[in-house]
Design a protein around this motif. Structure first.
Motif, mmCIF file in Angstrom:
data_model
loop_
_atom_site.group_PDB
_atom_site.id
_atom_site.type_symbol
_atom_site.label_atom_id
_atom_site.label_comp_id
_atom_site.label_asym_id
_atom_site.label_seq_id
_atom_site.Cartn_x
_atom_site.Cartn_y
_atom_site.Cartn_z
ATOM 1 N N PRO A 320 -15.708 -11.444 -22.883
ATOM 2 C CA PRO A 320 -15.117 -11.014 -24.160
ATOM 3 C C PRO A 320 -14.495 -9.630 -24.173
ATOM 4 N N PHE A 321 -14.467 -8.903 -23.064
ATOM 5 C CA PHE A 321 -13.888 -7.564 -23.049
ATOM 6 C C PHE A 321 -12.902 -7.410 -21.898
ATOM 7 N N LEU A 322 -11.878 -6.613 -22.144
ATOM 8 C CA LEU A 322 -10.977 -6.220 -21.072
ATOM 9 C C LEU A 322 -11.603 -5.073 -20.275
ATOM 10 N N PHE A 323 -11.212 -4.975 -19.014
ATOM 11 C CA PHE A 323 -11.672 -3.893 -18.152
ATOM 12 C C PHE A 323 -10.494 -3.011 -17.767
ATOM 13 N N GLY A 324 -10.725 -1.708 -17.812
ATOM 14 C CA GLY A 324 -9.780 -0.731 -17.297
ATOM 15 C C GLY A 324 -10.506 0.201 -16.353
ATOM 16 N N SER A 325 -9.758 0.946 -15.567
ATOM 17 C CA SER A 325 -10.371 1.865 -14.617
ATOM 18 C C SER A 325 -9.489 3.096 -14.473
ATOM 19 N N ARG A 326 -10.071 4.172 -14.014
ATOM 20 C CA ARG A 326 -9.374 5.456 -13.930
ATOM 21 C C ARG A 326 -8.156 5.345 -13.010
ATOM 22 N N LEU A 327 -6.976 5.556 -13.577
ATOM 23 C CA LEU A 327 -5.739 5.368 -12.830
ATOM 24 C C LEU A 327 -5.613 6.363 -11.683
ATOM 25 N N ASN A 328 -6.053 7.592 -11.899
ATOM 26 C CA ASN A 328 -5.914 8.604 -10.849
ATOM 27 C C ASN A 328 -6.782 8.326 -9.630
ATOM 28 N N SER A 329 -7.736 7.415 -9.749
ATOM 29 C CA SER A 329 -8.543 7.069 -8.571
ATOM 30 C C SER A 329 -7.704 6.331 -7.537
ATOM 31 N N MET A 330 -6.522 5.849 -7.937
ATOM 32 C CA MET A 330 -5.658 5.165 -6.976
ATOM 33 C C MET A 330 -5.032 6.141 -5.979
ATOM 34 N N LYS A 331 -5.273 7.443 -6.182
ATOM 35 C CA LYS A 331 -4.848 8.448 -5.201
ATOM 36 C C LYS A 331 -5.842 8.556 -4.049
ATOM 37 N N ASP A 332 -7.030 7.985 -4.227
ATOM 38 C CA ASP A 332 -8.102 8.146 -3.243
ATOM 39 C C ASP A 332 -7.968 7.160 -2.091
ATOM 40 N N ARG A 333 -8.536 7.530 -0.974
ATOM 41 C CA ARG A 333 -8.616 6.704 0.234
ATOM 42 C C ARG A 333 -7.254 6.142 0.642
ATOM 43 N N LEU A 334 -6.285 7.016 0.743
ATOM 44 C CA LEU A 334 -4.972 6.583 1.205
ATOM 45 C C LEU A 334 -5.009 6.164 2.667
ATOM 46 N N ASP A 335 -6.071 6.560 3.369
ATOM 47 C CA ASP A 335 -6.205 6.165 4.771
ATOM 48 C C ASP A 335 -6.403 4.661 4.930
ATOM 49 N N LEU A 336 -6.749 3.974 3.832
ATOM 50 C CA LEU A 336 -6.949 2.526 3.890
ATOM 51 C C LEU A 336 -5.627 1.763 3.849
ATOM 52 N N LEU A 337 -4.540 2.465 3.533
ATOM 53 C CA LEU A 337 -3.261 1.803 3.347
ATOM 54 C C LEU A 337 -2.495 1.729 4.658
ATOM 55 N N ASP A 338 -1.453 0.931 4.657
ATOM 56 C CA ASP A 338 -0.623 0.741 5.836
ATOM 57 C C ASP A 338 0.020 2.077 6.210
ATOM 58 N N PRO A 339 -0.283 2.619 7.394
ATOM 59 C CA PRO A 339 0.247 3.943 7.755
ATOM 60 C C PRO A 339 1.752 3.979 7.941
ATOM 61 N N SER A 340 2.380 2.823 8.112
ATOM 62 C CA SER A 340 3.833 2.811 8.304
ATOM 63 C C SER A 340 4.583 2.890 6.980
ATOM 64 N N GLN A 341 3.848 2.823 5.853
ATOM 65 C CA GLN A 341 4.485 2.838 4.547
ATOM 66 C C GLN A 341 4.201 4.154 3.837
ATOM 67 N N SER A 342 5.091 4.526 2.930
ATOM 68 C CA SER A 342 4.875 5.723 2.129
ATOM 69 C C SER A 342 3.685 5.509 1.202
ATOM 70 N N PRO A 343 2.796 6.479 1.090
ATOM 71 C CA PRO A 343 1.627 6.311 0.215
ATOM 72 C C PRO A 343 2.031 6.361 -1.253
ATOM 73 N N PRO A 344 1.240 5.765 -2.133
ATOM 74 C CA PRO A 344 1.543 5.843 -3.568
ATOM 75 C C PRO A 344 1.530 7.290 -4.032
ATOM 76 N N SER A 345 2.536 7.665 -4.814
ATOM 77 C CA SER A 345 2.658 9.064 -5.213
ATOM 78 C C SER A 345 3.117 9.244 -6.646
ATOM 79 N N THR A 346 3.359 8.153 -7.365
ATOM 80 C CA THR A 346 3.815 8.242 -8.749
ATOM 81 C C THR A 346 2.950 7.335 -9.616
ATOM 82 N N PRO A 347 2.968 7.550 -10.934
ATOM 83 C CA PRO A 347 2.217 6.643 -11.809
ATOM 84 C C PRO A 347 2.579 5.181 -11.614
#
Length: 642
Positions: A320-347
């Motif tokens: 019965p409830f929607l879930f949200g999460s802290r958007l700025n946490s998406m800046k964390d652990r960029l090492d988990l992403l594909d190193p050949s791609q530019s990391p997320p840097s904008t909203p």
């Protein structure tokens, strides 16, 4: 250079025209390509829409097999024709666009939030209504999109999308000059080698070999990608050997990323707002329908004691409830992403990464932090949420550093006025996004030393400011988020739940309430469940996390990880007061995968909620009546064991 068959011969041919060539010459070329005779021998014509800014005649439009504009050229061409009644609206147009939208949404996700697929298709529609055949739109670093001419005007075009290919290791983008020309040339070469893909009665009869066209787009993308790694238009043209070597690497890495909305078996890859591959927390097939959790439309059902527990714990979208999460946490652990791609840097990028969270249903934005002319507008953010199947949960104030001496409590009246106006603009943004709540947390409204401020004056300033905001936006729920202390402000003007409730009572507006943060309540020495019960129907928002409750520490740990019994009772009280907001996770996963951490939090909340549903109300009443400590602990143990 086109490669022929085993004998080195290649009887296929095609014509390429562009807007730098006089219209009459282009028409003669197109006419010559359509001579009478064997339809299989017809020569396909490709038209580069770049060059001189002029109107393209409808006659040439009909004779060209592949019209190849970039995004701005597409818009210009479409705008150059007089409007027809069915070009830009009406029930028929809407029905056509929505007919295949459930599959086109996958392409929109791959295009990224900065491109509006519906706008592109509207321009394609205008051109195809006037006789255009296949329209291949080049999108630079965001790939290319082919709209095949539909067999009948009433049907939407089949779409094939090719993301921009990642550059190979050791290569960087140096110069985009000529990249579009290399793409078109690569497409033409591949089209020539693969037999120009036109069969039977010719263009537009629905019998095109889409598999061959996908190969052509991939080859073209490789040529265009390699072109940006060298300087100069001519020196940057890649050789066949370079293209084939690059394609071999791309396919070996599984990064081709093509998607055809008419072929569900074609692999696809998520693409971020700036055209690079986004991190994949789930497979592409799962991405099409990531569970979004509750609808958020029926929170009253959460308080129906007869409501049965979900049996499917992994896909209970009727939670019965929607879930949200802290958007700025998406800046964390960029090492988990594909190193050949530019990391997320904008909203935009953060929203796209967060959209991969299974069970996530809404996004909470910070204002003005997440909105800037160089990033996106609130309208663009709303379009992105719609395309991703998400909602805006709330807009949260984050006052910029110029308010370090105070926001609504600033000693300078002009600065205080600026803070109030900024706060009201956050409500304007919320209304655009479709959010109903603005959460106000100021890192600066308070003091550090005794005798530094006049406490009553600061209190009155907050009362007056919130009254003004509530009256200016009566349809917005204004919510104060208190915090006892912070590195920016040692003592806040509103340091506890009790003080916050006194403030809400003095403000005396129906659209004024509180957002309670579990970590802040623990920092204040409070039991979160008790605070929730005290606030009651004035609780507009809840931020879930956990912490070790060390002095002045805000740990932002995963929900229920440190204080499971308190987390359980918080869920019980939220259910008891009839909470109608959404659940938001304010956590700090600096050392943890932020996507998986949010999914853990969602699962954890559902587990606690189900445990509360199964608790015996009679036993709860007996324990509370007798102040039975051991009985209370047994209730908790039994609930958490289930």
């Amino acid at each position: 250079r086109a490669r022929g068959g085993d004998d080195g011969e290649n009887d296929n041919a095609h014509g390429i025209s562009d807007e730098e060539i006089p219209e009459a010459v282009n028409l003669r070329l197109a006419e010559a390509a359509k001579f009478e005779g064997d339809p299989s021998a017809m020569v396909p014509v490709l038209h580069d829409a770049g060059g001189e800014d002029r109107v393209m005649s409808e006659e040439l439009l009909r004779r060209v097999d592949f019209l190849i504009p970039n995004e701005s050229e597409l818009e210009r061409l479409a705008a150059s024709y007089p409007s027809l009644a069915d070009d830009r609206g009406g029930d028929d147009a809407a029905a056509e666009i929505s007919e295949a939208w459930h599959r086109r949404r996958r392409i929109q996700q791959r295009l990224g939030p900065s491109l509006d697929l519906e706008s592109i298709l509207r321009s394609v529609r205008i051109l195809q209504r006037r006789g255009a055949n296949h329209v291949l739109v080049t999108l630079g670093s965001r790939g290319s999109l082919l709209a095949l001419k539909p067999p009948t005007p009433a049907r939407p075009p089949r779409l094939v999308y090719q993301p921009a290919l990642p550059l190979p290791p050791g290569r960087t983008a140096l110069d985009e000059t000529g990249a579009g020309d290399c793409y078109r040339a690569g497409f033409a070469v591949a089209l020539l080698e693969h037999g120009h893909c036109l069969k039977g009665e010719g263009v537009g009869n629905g019998t095109e070999d889409a598999t061959m066209l996908r190969r052509c787009m991939k080859f073209a993308s490789a040529a265009g990608a390699l072109a940006v790694t060298k300087r100069g238009a001519v020196p940057s043209i890649p050789s066949r050997e370079e293209v084939e070597e690059f394609l071999s690497w791309v396919e070996g890495e599984g990064r081709d990323g093509i998607f055809d909305d008419g072929d569900e078996n074609v692999p696809s890859e998520e693409v971020s707002s700036h055209g690079v591959a986004a991190p994949a927390a789930v497979s592409s097939s799962q991405m099409e329908a990531i569970p979004r959790g509750g609808t958020g439309d029926d929170a009253d059902a959460a308080n129906d004691q007869s409501q049965s527990a979900n049996t499917d714990k992994d896909h209970d979208d009727d939670f019965p409830f929607l879930f949200g999460s802290r958007l700025n946490s998406m800046k964390d652990r960029l090492d988990l992403l594909d190193p050949s791609q530019s990391p997320p840097s904008t909203p935009r990028d953060y929203v796209l990464r967060q959209s991969q969270i299974r069970g996530l249903g809404c996004i909470d934005f910070n204002y003005p932090q997440h909105f800037s002319p160089r990033h996106w507008t609130p309208q663009e953010a709303k379009q992105t949420l719609d395309r991703l199947g998400l909602r805006a949960g709330a807009v949260c104030l984050r006052y910029p550093p110029e308010f370090a001496r105070g926001a609504m409590n600033h000693p300078d009246p002009s600065a205080r006025r600026a803070a109030i106006e900024l706060t009201k603009r956050a409500a304007d943004v919320a209304e655009i996004l479709g959010a109903e709540e603005v959460v106000v947390w100021s890192a600066y409204d308070g003091y550090d030393y005794p005798f530094q401020v006049d406490y009553r004056e600061k209190w009155t300033q907050l009362v007056d400011a919130f009254r003004e905001c509530c009256d200016a936006h009566p349809d917005i729920r204004w919510s104060l988020e208190f915090k006892p202390t912070d590195e920016n402000t040692r003592f806040f003007t509103v340091p506890s739940t009790g003080a916050a409730m006194m403030l809400v009572k003095e403000i005396d507006r129906p659209n004024m309430g509180l957002t309670l943060d579990m970590g802040h309540m623990l920092m204040a020495g409070e039991n979160p469940a008790q605070s929730i019960a005290m606030v009651g129907d004035k609780l507009f928002g809840i931020q879930l996390n956990d912490g070790y409750t060390r002095l002045a520490a805000e740990d932002g740990m995963m929900f229920g990880s440190i204080h499971p019994s308190m987390a359980l009772e918080a869920m019980y009280q939220l259910r008891r007061i009839g909470f109608k907001g959404h659940f938001y996770f304010d956590t700090f996963p600096q050392r943890t995968d932020p996507v998986k951490e949010a999914e853990y939090n969602i699962r954890r909340v559902k587990e606690f909620w189900r445990a509360v549903e199964k608790m015996d109300e009679n036993e709860l009443e007996n324990v509370a009546r007798e102040h039975d400590a051991l009985g209370a602990l047994k209730l908790v143990d039994d609930a958490l064991r289930r």
